[in-house]
Structure formats: C-alpha cells, structure tokens
Scaffold this active site. Structure first.
Site, PDB file in Angstrom:
ATOM      1  N   ASP A 249     139.812 -24.232  -4.007  1.00  0.00           N
ATOM      2  CA  ASP A 249     139.078 -25.509  -4.104  1.00  0.00           C
ATOM      3  C   ASP A 249     137.938 -25.433  -5.106  1.00  0.00           C
ATOM      4  OD1 ASP A 249     140.237 -27.359  -2.420  1.00  0.00           O
ATOM      5  OD2 ASP A 249     138.979 -26.876  -0.689  1.00  0.00           O
TER       6      ASP A 249
ATOM      7  N   ASP B 147     137.390 -25.076   0.642  1.00  0.00           N
ATOM      8  CA  ASP B 147     135.929 -25.037   0.799  1.00  0.00           C
ATOM      9  C   ASP B 147     135.546 -25.227   2.265  1.00  0.00           C
ATOM     10  OD1 ASP B 147     136.501 -27.702   1.044  1.00  0.00           O
ATOM     11  OD2 ASP B 147     135.010 -28.397  -0.394  1.00  0.00           O
TER      12      ASP B 147
ATOM     13  N   GLU C  90     144.974 -35.978   3.694  1.00  0.00           N
ATOM     14  CA  GLU C  90     144.253 -35.531   4.896  1.00  0.00           C
ATOM     15  C   GLU C  90     143.887 -36.724   5.781  1.00  0.00           C
ATOM     16  OE1 GLU C  90     140.981 -32.784   4.417  1.00  0.00           O
ATOM     17  OE2 GLU C  90     140.436 -32.971   6.535  1.00  0.00           O
TER      18      GLU C  90
ATOM     19  N   GLU D 246     139.004 -33.000  -4.824  1.00  0.00           N
ATOM     20  CA  GLU D 246     139.078 -34.151  -3.918  1.00  0.00           C
ATOM     21  C   GLU D 246     138.782 -35.431  -4.687  1.00  0.00           C
ATOM     22  OE1 GLU D 246     136.519 -33.722  -0.511  1.00  0.00           O
ATOM     23  OE2 GLU D 246     137.422 -31.811   0.069  1.00  0.00           O
TER      24      GLU D 246
ATOM     25  N   LYS E 164     142.134 -27.079  -6.595  1.00  0.00           N
ATOM     26  CA  LYS E 164     142.256 -28.379  -5.907  1.00  0.00           C
ATOM     27  C   LYS E 164     140.944 -29.135  -6.046  1.00  0.00           C
ATOM     28  CE  LYS E 164     142.435 -28.777  -1.189  1.00  0.00           C
ATOM     29  NZ  LYS E 164     141.209 -29.511  -0.875  1.00  0.00           N
TER      30      LYS E 164
END
Ligand code: KIV
Length: 288
Positions: A88, A49, A187, A120, A118
């Site tokens: 994402d 994204d 990250e 987060e 994916k």
C-alpha cells in the site's frame, strides 16, 4: 487442501489474466514468518496499511508512513517466494500529484522488490493510475470504503447500501479499471453492487466485505486468525489465535514462576572434558 507448487513468483499481469477465472486468493501479511505460511496458499499478499492499526495499535491508517510500509514490505518479500506482493501507498504519499505518487511508488518497488502497489480512490486518481501504469508501476485500485478517508467519511461504514448511492462507486471502479489498474479491491460494498461492478469492469475485483461473485477475496490475516479483538461484520474467523496465544503465555508465566522452565533440555551443559578440568567448589580462583 492443496498448496501452490509453481516456483516462479506471480506478476501483476498473471493476476490481471485471472479475470473471470479461478478465484484469486489473497491475504495481508506484515512479517516474514506469516508471509512464509500465507505464500504457500495465496496468489497475492497485500502489505496493507492496516498494519498501522493491527501492528501498532493506531486508531486509523492515517498516521502510517512510507518508511513503515517499506520495512514491512521488505520482511514480507524475504518470507515469500511465489505470491505477488502488493504494498500500500500510505495516506499523504500519493494524493498531492501524480509525480509525488511516482516518487513514492518507485521507492517502494526499488526498496522492497515487491511487484505492485495499491492506492485508495476512484475517479480523482484515474490520471495518477495511468501515469504510474505507463511508467512501469503496476497499480491495484481500492474503492468503496477507503479507510484513509476516515476523516471525511466520519466512520468505517459499508458503501452503496442504497441504490441511489451506486453511481459514484461504479464510476470510481470503472475509472480505475480504464486508467490501467491490473486489479481493484472493493471494500465494504453492498453485495449486489459489488456483483454488478465485477460484471462491468475488465480487471479482477478483489472483495473484502463485498460479494462471492468477486474475482478474488482478501482479508486481514490477524482478523481471520482470531487475533484482532474487534472485527467488521464481513470477517469470518478461520482460527482462534488470540485464546491460543493467551494459554501459551499463561503457561509460560506459570512455569517461569515455578522454576520449571527452563528444564534440563533447554539449557547448555558443559562439555565433559571441561567438567573434568573445573576446580572443586571453594578451591578455585574466586570471581570477586
Ligand atoms: O490495508 C489493508 O489491509 C487493506 C485491505 C483491507 C484490503 O487495504
């Protein structure tokens, strides 16, 4: 330099099986042309994204929509044939409930043909990760700096640089791994912490600003190509596309202004037979 030459597209289980083995090479891509190039050298392509910031000039990834992700996911699938393509789920498309996450993930898998999604987040999403994984959706986790949470984080800063902050980050990574994710992005996580998480979890860790000890690495393509004007400390520029594009555009503009482009080789002459039939200038029918 070697290229990947197997024909079959890699799957989430293939990537999962690489834990502790040969490093997993990953890059982002949002277009068919770059996907074609990246595909020859990478195991995993992420349609991140980050496209909101990189392609659309947005300040954050928060405004990115499911439709934007699907459109670019389709382009990357058309351009690639071997790497696992992961797309994402954007902010707002999965956090409300595990059912919302399944609805968004199934749209992405059906409409793009990609192999995984994916999301987060750590412990708070563990239930969602297992719900998805049990229903046929391969999930890649993402912990440490989670850019979709920028409005609560306040800034894009590295995580875990004080040892007293390690506990929640480790717990997040473990929770996502135990819930059934096939891999996890770390990250902007302090190097010793990323190394430690990599040794603790049973799934591959993919580092971005994390550690060389991670099971793989990922960068945003435009950042490593030298196209993005500002990049985080963890980006190494492997190219300088920005200046090359500028030289090309400048030369094009000069040639157009000087009428040296297009040249004779770039225009379509008439066929010989047609030329013979053309009336002499001034003698034929006028268009007016
Ligand atoms: O959106 C993205 O590009 C990402 C990478 C930074 C891992 O999530």
């Amino acid at each position: 330099m070697s290229t990947q030459n197997e024909n079959r597209r890699l799957t989430a289980p293939d990537i999962r099986a690489r834990k502790g083995g040969e490093p997993i090479v990953s890059l982002t891509s949002y277009h068919a042309h770059t996907a074609r190039i990246v595909d020859a050298y990478c195991d995993l392509i992420l349609v991140g994204d980050s496209l909101g910031m990189v392609m659309h000039g947005l300040e954050t990834t928060v405004p990115v929509t499911l439709e934007m992700m699907i459109l670019q996911g389709q382009a990357v699938m058309r351009g690639s044939k071997r790497a696992l393509v992961v797309v994402d789920l954007p902010f707002g498309s999965y956090e409300a409930s595990k059912e919302q996450a399944f609805a968004s993930a199934s749209r992405i898998l059906k409409e793009t043909g990609c192999g995984a999604i994916k999301i987060e987040g750590g412990r708070r999403l563990a239930e969602t990760v297992s719900f998805l994984a049990e229903r046929g959706v391969p999930v890649m986790g993402h912990v440490g700096l989670t850019p979709q949470a920028i409005n609560t984080l306040g800034s894009f800063r590295a995580q875990g640089r004080d040892e007293m902050d390690w506990g929640p980050i480790e717990a997040d990574a473990r929770a996502v791994a135990e819930a059934g994710a096939f891999a996890i992005v770390l990250e902007a996580v302090a190097e010793p912490l990323a190394r430690r998480i990599t040794s603790q979890v049973s799934i591959p860790t993919i580092g971005i600003g994390a550690s060389p000890a991670c099971d793989g690495q990922i960068l945003v393509l435009e950042d490593m190509l030298g196209l993005s004007p500002r990049v985080p400390k963890f980006v190494k520029r492997f190219g300088s596309l920005g200046p090359s594009i500028e030289v090309a555009v400048k030369n094009y503009a000069q040639e157009v202004r000087a009428r040296t482009f297009p040249g004779a080789e770039h225009v379509y002459p008439m066929r010989q037979a047609t030329i013979a039939k053309l009336p002499e200038r001034g003698k034929g029918p006028s268009r007016a």
